[in-house]
Design a protein around this motif. Structure first.
Motif, PDB file in Angstrom:
ATOM      1  N   SER A   1       4.289 -58.470  59.396  1.00 24.76           N
ATOM      2  CA  SER A   1       2.864 -58.680  59.127  1.00 24.76           C
ATOM      3  C   SER A   1       2.231 -57.424  58.543  1.00 24.76           C
ATOM      4  CB  SER A   1       2.134 -59.086  60.403  1.00 24.76           C
ATOM      5  OG  SER A   1       2.158 -58.030  61.340  1.00 24.76           O
TER       6      SER A   1
ATOM      7  N   PRO B   1      -1.183 -56.148  59.367  1.00 21.62           N
ATOM      8  CA  PRO B   1      -2.359 -56.370  60.221  1.00 21.62           C
ATOM      9  C   PRO B   1      -3.697 -56.099  59.523  1.00 21.62           C
ATOM     10  CG  PRO B   1      -0.673 -55.178  61.420  1.00 21.62           C
ATOM     11  CD  PRO B   1      -0.225 -55.234  59.989  1.00 21.62           C
TER      12      PRO B   1
ATOM     13  N   PRO C   1      -6.946 -60.798  63.790  1.00 24.76           N
ATOM     14  CA  PRO C   1      -5.940 -60.061  64.565  1.00 24.76           C
ATOM     15  C   PRO C   1      -5.393 -60.863  65.753  1.00 24.76           C
ATOM     16  CG  PRO C   1      -7.745 -58.612  63.977  1.00 24.76           C
ATOM     17  CD  PRO C   1      -8.146 -59.998  63.547  1.00 24.76           C
ATOM     18  N   ALA C   2      -6.265 -61.595  66.431  1.00 28.22           N
ATOM     19  CA  ALA C   2      -5.819 -62.407  67.567  1.00 28.22           C
ATOM     20  C   ALA C   2      -4.875 -63.528  67.109  1.00 28.22           C
ATOM     21  CB  ALA C   2      -7.015 -62.998  68.302  1.00 28.22           C
ATOM     22  N   ASP C   3      -5.124 -64.082  65.917  1.00 31.73           N
ATOM     23  CA  ASP C   3      -4.248 -65.128  65.388  1.00 31.73           C
ATOM     24  C   ASP C   3      -2.850 -64.577  65.118  1.00 31.73           C
ATOM     25  OD1 ASP C   3      -6.368 -66.920  65.441  1.00 31.73           O
ATOM     26  OD2 ASP C   3      -6.843 -66.662  63.297  1.00 31.73           O
ATOM     27  N   LEU C   4      -2.784 -63.371  64.551  1.00 30.97           N
ATOM     28  CA  LEU C   4      -1.480 -62.741  64.301  1.00 30.97           C
ATOM     29  C   LEU C   4      -0.726 -62.543  65.611  1.00 30.97           C
ATOM     30  CD1 LEU C   4      -2.047 -59.976  61.580  1.00 30.97           C
ATOM     31  CD2 LEU C   4      -0.607 -62.008  61.417  1.00 30.97           C
ATOM     32  N   VAL C   5      -1.418 -62.063  66.616  1.00 33.11           N
ATOM     33  CA  VAL C   5      -0.791 -61.849  67.931  1.00 33.11           C
ATOM     34  C   VAL C   5      -0.301 -63.177  68.486  1.00 33.11           C
ATOM     35  CG1 VAL C   5      -1.226 -61.165  70.327  1.00 33.11           C
ATOM     36  CG2 VAL C   5      -2.058 -59.737  68.454  1.00 33.11           C
ATOM     37  N   ASP C   6      -1.144 -64.220  68.411  1.00 31.18           N
ATOM     38  CA  ASP C   6      -0.759 -65.531  68.934  1.00 31.18           C
ATOM     39  C   ASP C   6       0.492 -66.063  68.237  1.00 31.18           C
ATOM     40  OD1 ASP C   6      -2.905 -65.477  70.657  1.00 31.18           O
ATOM     41  OD2 ASP C   6      -4.151 -66.861  69.469  1.00 31.18           O
TER      42      ASP C   6
ATOM     43  N   LYS D   1       2.822 -64.310  66.575  1.00 25.78           N
ATOM     44  CA  LYS D   1       3.987 -63.459  66.854  1.00 25.78           C
ATOM     45  C   LYS D   1       4.526 -63.663  68.265  1.00 25.78           C
ATOM     46  CE  LYS D   1       3.224 -59.507  63.830  1.00 25.78           C
ATOM     47  NZ  LYS D   1       2.786 -58.111  63.859  1.00 25.78           N
ATOM     48  N   THR D   2       3.660 -63.961  69.212  1.00 22.14           N
ATOM     49  CA  THR D   2       4.093 -64.129  70.603  1.00 22.14           C
ATOM     50  C   THR D   2       4.405 -65.580  70.958  1.00 22.14           C
ATOM     51  OG1 THR D   2       1.801 -64.261  71.380  1.00 22.14           O
ATOM     52  CG2 THR D   2       2.849 -62.077  71.387  1.00 22.14           C
ATOM     53  N   SER D   3       4.241 -66.488  70.016  1.00 22.34           N
ATOM     54  CA  SER D   3       4.487 -67.914  70.289  1.00 22.34           C
ATOM     55  C   SER D   3       5.968 -68.223  70.456  1.00 22.34           C
ATOM     56  CB  SER D   3       3.920 -68.771  69.153  1.00 22.34           C
ATOM     57  OG  SER D   3       4.694 -68.588  67.975  1.00 22.34           O
TER      58      SER D   3
ATOM     59  N   GLU E   1       9.860 -65.493  65.543  1.00 23.02           N
ATOM     60  CA  GLU E   1      10.657 -64.330  65.933  1.00 23.02           C
ATOM     61  C   GLU E   1      11.829 -64.093  64.988  1.00 23.02           C
ATOM     62  OE1 GLU E   1      11.842 -64.817  69.963  1.00 23.02           O
ATOM     63  OE2 GLU E   1       9.821 -64.479  70.733  1.00 23.02           O
TER      64      GLU E   1
END
Length: 191
Positions: free
Chosen positions: A79, A81, A131-136, A138-140, A144
């Motif tokens: 990403s 960011p 930023p929260a969407d990117l985190v969501d 990536k952590t989904s 990966e």
């Protein structure tokens, strides 16, 4: 007119990337910029007249006839960011191949109109994400690992459609892999 020059995967690759974009849209539960754009690797965007475009197409067709295509592989999600971009990153070897072809294309285009080379080759999944969407995403667990490839055998020119706010492909210029012919006056040994 607004023209975008890109590498574009085959139909199977386009469908694969579209499925990743739809997965991201479902996980985020909302529309996001580029969720409907066709898979591509940007080379450059230019503003040209019909006359300049004809010259660019002629010059690119001639120059790219000596280029060879190859498979390009993508092995990870990454990403940017600062711009909210999630993308598929090519392998080091694929990146080297793509950069060289990108430079060749931009050199030819710059003979006619100004053109800026895109910094790094990548296939965008989403852009302008929060930023929260990117985190969501990536952590989904869904973003990966990736194993994606396509045969990069040329470039595609796309024209911006103001009604749909999307670029639409109108011309493909293949890498033909031709050998340059011997110029007259060169020494030729017939062993």
């Amino acid at each position: 007119m607004h023209i975008s020059i890109v590498f574009q995967p085959c139909e199977k690759g386009i469908r694969f990337v579209a499925s990743l974009k739809q997965l991201a849209k479902r996980l985020l539960n909302k529309w996001y910029p580029s969720c409907h754009s066709i898979a591509h690797i940007s080379i450059c965007k230019i503003e040209v007249s019909e006359r300049d475009l004809a010259i660019i197409v002629r010059d690119l067709t001639e120059r790219l006839r000596y280029e060879r295509g190859q498979y390009v592989y993508f092995d990870r999600f990454s990403s940017y960011p600062s711009s909210g971009t999630l993308y598929i990153d090519p392998t080091v070897y694929a990146k080297k191949f793509l950069r060289a072809k990108m430079r060749t294309v931009v050199e030819e285009v710059r003979r006619v109109v100004p053109a800026k080379l895109v910094a790094e080759p990548h296939v965008t999944i989403g852009r302008q994400l929060e930023p929260a969407d990117l985190v969501d995403l990536k952590t989904s667990g869904a973003f990966e690992a990736v194993d994606f490839d396509f045969f990069c055998g040329g470039i595609v020119l796309r024209k911006f459609n103001h009604e749909t706010n999307q670029y639409e492909a109108f011309l493909e210029i293949p890498f033909r892999g031709e050998e340059p012919s011997m110029k007259s006056g060169q020494l030729s040994l017939g062993f």
